[in-house]
Design a protein around this motif. Structure first.
Motif, short mmCIF file in Angstrom:
data_model
loop_
_atom_site.label_atom_id
_atom_site.label_comp_id
_atom_site.label_asym_id
_atom_site.label_seq_id
_atom_site.Cartn_x
_atom_site.Cartn_y
_atom_site.Cartn_z
N ARG A 98 37.06 84.25 29.85
CA ARG A 98 37.23 83.81 28.48
C ARG A 98 35.87 83.54 27.83
O ARG A 98 34.91 83.19 28.50
N ALA A 99 35.83 83.66 26.51
CA ALA A 99 34.65 83.23 25.74
C ALA A 99 34.91 81.80 25.24
O ALA A 99 34.08 80.91 25.41
N ILE A 100 36.09 81.59 24.65
CA ILE A 100 36.50 80.26 24.17
C ILE A 100 36.71 79.35 25.39
O ILE A 100 37.46 79.70 26.30
N GLY A 101 36.07 78.22 25.41
CA GLY A 101 36.26 77.27 26.51
C GLY A 101 35.63 77.69 27.82
O GLY A 101 35.98 77.17 28.88
N ARG A 102 34.70 78.65 27.77
CA ARG A 102 34.12 79.19 29.02
C ARG A 102 33.35 78.14 29.82
O ARG A 102 33.13 78.32 31.01
N ASP B 217 27.38 64.07 19.73
CA ASP B 217 28.83 64.36 19.70
C ASP B 217 29.38 64.90 21.00
O ASP B 217 30.58 65.15 21.10
N ASP C 266 31.01 66.06 27.57
CA ASP C 266 30.96 67.49 27.85
C ASP C 266 29.65 67.70 28.61
O ASP C 266 28.57 67.54 28.04
N TYR D 30 34.43 75.19 30.50
CA TYR D 30 35.37 74.20 31.04
C TYR D 30 36.22 74.74 32.19
O TYR D 30 37.22 74.12 32.58
N GLU E 233 34.03 59.78 27.71
CA GLU E 233 34.29 61.21 27.88
C GLU E 233 32.99 61.93 27.56
O GLU E 233 32.30 61.53 26.62
N GLY F 107 35.65 70.28 24.28
CA GLY F 107 36.30 71.18 23.32
C GLY F 107 36.06 70.81 21.87
O GLY F 107 36.78 71.27 20.99
N ARG F 108 35.02 70.00 21.60
CA ARG F 108 34.80 69.53 20.23
C ARG F 108 34.46 70.65 19.25
O ARG F 108 34.60 70.46 18.04
N TYR G 140 36.14 73.40 19.01
CA TYR G 140 37.33 74.21 18.80
C TYR G 140 38.40 73.54 17.97
O TYR G 140 39.55 73.98 17.93
N HIS H 182 35.81 81.14 15.23
CA HIS H 182 36.06 81.80 16.51
C HIS H 182 37.04 82.97 16.34
O HIS H 182 37.74 83.06 15.34
N ALA H 183 37.10 83.81 17.37
CA ALA H 183 38.10 84.89 17.36
C ALA H 183 38.74 85.02 18.72
O ALA H 183 38.06 85.02 19.75
N LEU H 184 40.07 85.11 18.72
CA LEU H 184 40.83 85.38 19.94
C LEU H 184 41.18 86.86 20.02
O LEU H 184 41.45 87.38 21.10
N ASP I 154 29.47 84.49 25.42
CA ASP I 154 30.33 84.00 24.34
C ASP I 154 31.04 85.13 23.59
O ASP I 154 31.70 84.88 22.57
N ILE I 155 30.92 86.36 24.10
CA ILE I 155 31.70 87.49 23.57
C ILE I 155 32.36 88.21 24.75
O ILE I 155 31.70 88.51 25.73
N PHE J 52 40.28 79.98 13.88
CA PHE J 52 40.34 81.10 14.84
C PHE J 52 41.00 82.32 14.18
O PHE J 52 42.09 82.19 13.61
N GLU K 65 37.19 88.76 21.90
CA GLU K 65 37.27 87.30 21.77
C GLU K 65 35.83 86.80 21.67
O GLU K 65 34.94 87.31 22.34
N TYR K 66 35.60 85.84 20.81
CA TYR K 66 34.28 85.19 20.83
C TYR K 66 34.36 83.74 20.43
O TYR K 66 35.27 83.30 19.75
N ASP K 67 33.37 83.01 20.94
CA ASP K 67 33.18 81.60 20.62
C ASP K 67 32.16 81.57 19.48
O ASP K 67 30.99 81.89 19.68
#
Lengths: 254, 254
Positions: A121-125, A87, A13, A127, A11, B124-125, B127, B58-60, B88-89, B238, B11-13
């Motif tokens: 989205r910011a999170i997971g952007r 990682d 990224d 993917y 796997e 997604g490592r 998160y 992070h923030a949703l 990322d924001i 989060f 939202e931010y990563d």
């Protein structure tokens, strides 16, 4: 010492990589794995990957193989290799296979997924990809059916090839709707450079109404890349898995 | 020109940030938003954030507010600001609120989530976090009940404070099991520095059997940080949302 052929499932990224294949002065997945193998084994090995994914493309189940002449147990490649890997690469599985197994040549089915997002989205952007226009997945569901079966996919190949060079058989092609995502999944014998990203770009033109469902079929049949849609960004693309005939996994035959 | 108070939900990563709060020579969320606002408005504004999240968190649904003296429509902060923000924001929402609204002081409930992974992943490592030991979520489910209600959370505060300084009320604390993830969710009036990450570290000790369920309650009641578990890494955390009394959203009162 006996020579062993090792098959690993990985796997990764794709965000931080210039794709799978080794290139000078670039960070690639193949290079990172070869460097880790050298640290583990003490000598250089070259690995063969089933799919040469582009920069930014991810893998949930890429397959690679390499030959070693050590008595090191096969589990070392699952558990021992990880301390030498960054990682963003994980070895999911390692097994010994017969000496003539070649992960690229012997693959009989590859599954890819392209994730379209409905929402920025910011999170997971990294993917998924969000088109800036609205589109109707129902129209795309009707169009994907034309992909099934054997076709010359020249319309969806990056470089215009001679007729017949882009021959493949599609076993499954689905549009799956989730709350936030529209997912395109495709299983085929083989894929050509940028093929899935061009298919998704063309399906999106169907979804937004600029290409009719029948025209999608005509574009496929006419083998003309210039009539197809644009190539969508790599970050939504995942190599999901690669399948092989069962008899390729018998390590008895040396 | 009239002065307006603007509330934004973001939202931010957290991966690429040294946390929320402005610090010299560091990339922070607050700094990036203030820089974007200066580009949009042409003058500097200071923003107040509801939660000062740490590096990697992070923030949703983080909430912030700031005052402007422009006639610029409130939608500009939702749609116009994005071209000045890094990817990322994301500004999810913007609304005008009454002048005395303060996103930090007026919050009545904050919801946080900590995501534990059962499986090491590359995708997604950033998160979730995977503990290197096995643990039983059923034991953790029993322990979280002790968190409910009003407590002095000194045992779970980063720095040992005077008794009473870490007073909060927990409305909800749940352990949710999904296929690949174990999720801890908590709603409270307020949280203290590292509080959730220390609670999760302590719950994991319960889950792996090194702390009894009753001892978890004793640690909480004895207000002794040295008896609690370690602080888990920030990347699984989060800030989900922040709630305010309804009457704070009336922009009529100037």
């Amino acid at each position: 010492m006996i020579i062993k052929n090792i098959k690993i499932t990985i796997e990764y990224d794709g965000t931080g990589f210039s794709g799978w294949q080794v290139q000078p002065d670039k960070r690639t997945v193949q290079q990172e794995i070869e460097t880790a193998l050298k640290s583990l084994l003490g000598y250089e090995v070259k690995i063969i990957g089933a799919g040469r994914t582009d920069a930014g493309v991810h893998a949930l189940g890429q397959v690679a193989n390499f030959k070693i002449n050590s008595d090191i147990p096969v589990d070392a490649f699952k558990f021992g290799l990880k301390k030498y890997l960054p990682d963003d690469i994980i070895v999911l599985n390692a097994e010994q296979v017969q000496l003539n197994f070649n992960s690229r040549r012997d693959a009989v089915k590859r599954t890819y997924r392209y994730v379209l997002s409905r929402k920025k989205r910011a999170i997971g952007r990294n993917y998924s990809w969000m088109p800036l226009f609205t589109f109707d997945p129902e129209l795309m569901k009707k169009a994907v059916r034309f992909l099934l079966g054997e076709h010359d996919f020249s319309s969806f190949c990056k470089v215009k090839s001679n007729t017949g060079d882009c021959l493949s058989t599609v076993f499954r092609a689905d549009i799956i709707e989730e709350e936030e995502y529209i997912i395109f999944e495709i299983e085929a014998i083989r894929f050509f450079h940028n093929m899935i990203r061009i298919i998704v770009g063309t399906l999106l033109e169907v979804g937004r109404g600029t290409i009719d469902i029948d025209d999608f079929n005509n574009i496929l049949n006419n083998r003309d890349r210039t009539k197809a849609g644009p190539t969508v960004p790599p970050k939504g693309l995942f190599l999901v898995n690669v399948e092989y005939p069962k008899n390729k996994f018998n390590p008895e035959e040396k």
